[in-house]
Design a protein around this motif. Structure first.
Motif, PDB file in Angstrom:
ATOM      1  N   GLY A   1      17.534  41.514   7.134  1.00 14.52           N
ATOM      2  CA  GLY A   1      17.155  41.424   5.509  1.00 14.52           C
ATOM      3  C   GLY A   1      18.263  40.565   4.907  1.00 14.52           C
ATOM      4  N   LEU A   2      19.385  41.106   5.375  1.00 12.13           N
ATOM      5  CA  LEU A   2      20.675  40.585   4.601  1.00 12.13           C
ATOM      6  C   LEU A   2      20.705  39.111   4.990  1.00 12.13           C
ATOM      7  N   ALA A   3      20.473  38.451   6.335  1.00 14.12           N
ATOM      8  CA  ALA A   3      20.472  37.253   6.664  1.00 14.12           C
ATOM      9  C   ALA A   3      19.593  36.385   5.899  1.00 14.12           C
ATOM     10  N   LEU A   4      18.490  36.900   5.874  1.00  9.36           N
ATOM     11  CA  LEU A   4      17.444  35.998   5.191  1.00  9.36           C
ATOM     12  C   LEU A   4      17.833  35.982   3.477  1.00  9.36           C
ATOM     13  N   LEU A   5      18.460  37.060   2.945  1.00  9.89           N
ATOM     14  CA  LEU A   5      18.751  36.959   1.643  1.00  9.89           C
ATOM     15  C   LEU A   5      19.828  35.812   1.470  1.00  9.89           C
ATOM     16  N   ASN A   6      20.645  35.948   2.492  1.00  9.45           N
ATOM     17  CA  ASN A   6      21.638  34.540   2.320  1.00  9.45           C
ATOM     18  C   ASN A   6      21.407  33.383   2.640  1.00  9.45           C
ATOM     19  N   ILE A   7      20.360  33.234   3.572  1.00  5.93           N
ATOM     20  CA  ILE A   7      19.903  32.027   3.758  1.00  5.93           C
ATOM     21  C   ILE A   7      19.022  31.312   2.666  1.00  5.93           C
ATOM     22  N   HIS A   8      18.200  32.069   2.037  1.00  8.34           N
ATOM     23  CA  HIS A   8      17.331  31.732   0.940  1.00  8.34           C
ATOM     24  C   HIS A   8      17.898  32.034  -0.455  1.00  8.34           C
ATOM     25  N   ARG A   9      19.278  32.047  -0.495  1.00  7.05           N
ATOM     26  CA  ARG A   9      19.802  32.371  -1.816  1.00  7.05           C
ATOM     27  C   ARG A   9      19.700  31.443  -3.010  1.00  7.05           C
ATOM     28  N   ASP A  10      19.343  30.285  -2.503  1.00  6.57           N
ATOM     29  CA  ASP A  10      19.117  28.999  -3.537  1.00  6.57           C
ATOM     30  C   ASP A  10      17.653  29.329  -4.116  1.00  6.57           C
TER      31      ASP A  10
ATOM     32  N   LEU B   1      14.147  34.166  -8.159  1.00  4.27           N
ATOM     33  CA  LEU B   1      13.354  35.118  -8.031  1.00  4.27           C
ATOM     34  C   LEU B   1      12.982  35.810  -9.327  1.00  4.27           C
ATOM     35  N   ASP B   2      12.066  36.161  -9.889  1.00  2.00           N
ATOM     36  CA  ASP B   2      11.811  36.852 -11.169  1.00  2.00           C
ATOM     37  C   ASP B   2      11.594  38.324 -10.543  1.00  2.00           C
ATOM     38  N   ILE B   3      12.620  39.231 -10.858  1.00  2.00           N
ATOM     39  CA  ILE B   3      12.578  40.515 -10.421  1.00  2.00           C
ATOM     40  C   ILE B   3      11.491  41.249 -11.237  1.00  2.00           C
ATOM     41  N   HIS B   4      11.194  40.971 -12.204  1.00  4.76           N
ATOM     42  CA  HIS B   4      10.233  41.748 -12.843  1.00  4.76           C
ATOM     43  C   HIS B   4       8.528  41.458 -12.472  1.00  4.76           C
ATOM     44  N   LEU B   5       8.635  40.096 -12.309  1.00  8.75           N
ATOM     45  CA  LEU B   5       7.466  39.475 -11.666  1.00  8.75           C
ATOM     46  C   LEU B   5       7.177  40.297 -10.204  1.00  8.75           C
ATOM     47  N   LEU B   6       8.134  40.415  -9.368  1.00 14.73           N
ATOM     48  CA  LEU B   6       8.166  41.266  -7.996  1.00 14.73           C
ATOM     49  C   LEU B   6       7.666  42.459  -8.187  1.00 14.73           C
ATOM     50  N   ILE B   7       8.221  43.088  -9.122  1.00 17.02           N
ATOM     51  CA  ILE B   7       8.034  44.632  -9.248  1.00 17.02           C
ATOM     52  C   ILE B   7       6.538  44.738  -9.689  1.00 17.02           C
TER      53      ILE B   7
END
Length: 62
Positions: A35-44, A47-53
């Motif tokens: 999970g951390l690796a994916l976050l680092n790879i796709h950091r660019d 994301l709208d956090i409120h939309l995800l929630i």
């Protein structure tokens, strides 16, 4: 020798339990690292956090 044999476990249940626990810990850490690796790879990606929630809150329970 008798003292040593008297304190040794008769079964290997405790050893098997520790191996099982180690396997669970290893799986947890591997998933966390992925999970951390994916976050680092796709950091660019922004994301709208409120939309995800909202999306997860509106999903039906399985």
């Amino acid at each position: 020798m008798l003292k040593i044999f008297s304190i040794l476990p008769v079964t290997t249940a405790s050893v098997e339990k520790s191996f099982s626990t180690l396997k669970l810990i290893k799986t947890y850490l591997r998933n966390r690292l992925n999970g951390l690796a994916l976050l680092n790879i796709h950091r660019d990606i922004d994301l709208d956090i409120h939309l995800l929630i909202d999306v997860f809150a509106n999903k039906k329970e399985k």
